[in-house]
Scaffold this motif. Structure first.
Motif, short mmCIF file in Angstrom:
data_model
loop_
_atom_site.label_atom_id
_atom_site.label_comp_id
_atom_site.label_asym_id
_atom_site.label_seq_id
_atom_site.Cartn_x
_atom_site.Cartn_y
_atom_site.Cartn_z
N GLN B 9 0.94 -1.20 0.07
CA GLN B 9 -0.12 0.00 0.04
C GLN B 9 0.66 1.29 -0.09
O GLN B 9 0.51 2.33 -0.57
CB GLN B 9 -1.00 -0.01 1.23
CG GLN B 9 -1.86 1.05 1.22
CD GLN B 9 -2.78 0.96 2.52
OE1 GLN B 9 -2.67 -0.04 3.11
NE2 GLN B 9 -3.66 2.14 2.30
N PHE B 88 -0.92 3.09 -9.88
CA PHE B 88 -2.16 2.12 -10.14
C PHE B 88 -2.01 1.25 -11.23
O PHE B 88 -1.40 1.91 -11.96
CB PHE B 88 -3.22 3.03 -9.98
CG PHE B 88 -3.91 4.11 -9.30
CD1 PHE B 88 -3.31 5.34 -9.10
CD2 PHE B 88 -4.55 3.61 -8.05
CE1 PHE B 88 -3.91 6.31 -8.18
CE2 PHE B 88 -4.75 4.30 -6.87
CZ PHE B 88 -4.61 5.73 -7.15
N GLY B 100 -6.72 -1.12 -9.16
CA GLY B 100 -6.27 -1.51 -7.86
C GLY B 100 -6.13 -0.29 -6.73
O GLY B 100 -6.44 0.83 -7.23
N ALA B 101 -5.87 -0.55 -5.60
CA ALA B 101 -5.83 0.49 -4.61
C ALA B 101 -4.55 1.40 -4.57
O ALA B 101 -4.45 2.54 -4.10
CB ALA B 101 -5.92 -0.17 -3.14
N GLY B 102 -3.56 1.04 -5.34
CA GLY B 102 -2.72 1.99 -5.54
C GLY B 102 -1.26 1.65 -4.58
O GLY B 102 -1.43 1.10 -3.26
#
Lengths: 112, 109
Positions: B9, B88, B100-102
């Motif tokens: 993350q 991302f 995606g959440a990056g």
């Protein structure tokens, strides 16, 4: 250059209001998308459209609707704004299904 | 539904160190795209991978697409302060583009 324009950079609305977020692209793109971006959650797809008057739900459509009456314009509607819809909203467009997406500058919406 | 998981993350590196972010999907992807978002900016397209096992390079950035077309990675060699931002991956299923959440990259000089 492709331009994707979102109508407002910042918006403050009251709970229960109907909110319209507008997005216009100038390159005759088929596909248009609405995402919301929240810290730690990335970009989550709300709705997308691959043709005029065509729309499909994304991953989080609840509380939202969309309209695409003309090819260049894709509107996101919050039927009755709630505080949990406070977020950054990003519009994007792409020429076709296998091409890059171009993003607008984003609208930071605060619902109070 | 179609989902793209991205790790880590967050990563904080010393300038000159390498950086890698990974992307995984539970289903086979049509293709995968990578984007970079600078702080305060909007996502900007970097590259698209289409073929199984594909590897593409852009200067210090190397992008890979897995053989099964279910995973991908972005590797940056010798990071610079200009590399800061969020990276991302985005998977394409038909017309649906799912991000995606990056991975947030910070670079210490």
């Amino acid at each position: 250059d492709v331009k994707v324009t979102q109508s407002s950079r910042y918006l403050v609305k009251r709970t229960g209001e109907k909110v319209f977020l507008e997005c216009v692209q100038d390159m005759d793109h088929e596909n248009m998308f609405w995402y919301r971006q929240d810290p730690g959650l990335g970009l989550r797809l709300i709705y997308f459209s691959y043709d005029v008057k065509m729309k499909e739900k994304g991953d989080i459509p609840e509380g939202y609707s969309v309209s695409r009456e003309k090819k260049e314009r894709f509107s996101l509607i919050l039927e009755s704004a709630s505080t949990n819809q406070t977020s950054m909203y990003l519009c994007a467009s792409s020429f076709s299904r296998n091409t890059e997406a171009f993003f607008g500058q984003g609208t930071r919406l605060t619902v109070v | 539904g179609q989902q793209v998981m991205q790790i880590p993350q967050y990563q904080h590196v010393q300038e000159g160190e390498d950086f890698t972010t990974y992307c995984n999907s539970s289903t086979t992807l049509s293709n995968i795209q990578w984007y970079k978002q600078r702080p305060g900016g909007h996502p900007v397209f970097l590259i698209q991978l289409v073929k199984s096992g594909e590897v593409k390079k852009q200067k210090r950035l190397t992008f890979q697409f897995g053989e099964a077309k279910k995973n991908s990675s972005l590797h940056i060699t010798a990071t610079q302060t200009t590399d800061v931002g969020t990276y991302f991956c985005a998977g394409l299923w038909g017309n649906k583009l799912v991000f995606g959440a990056g991975t947030i990259l910070r670079v210490k000089s």
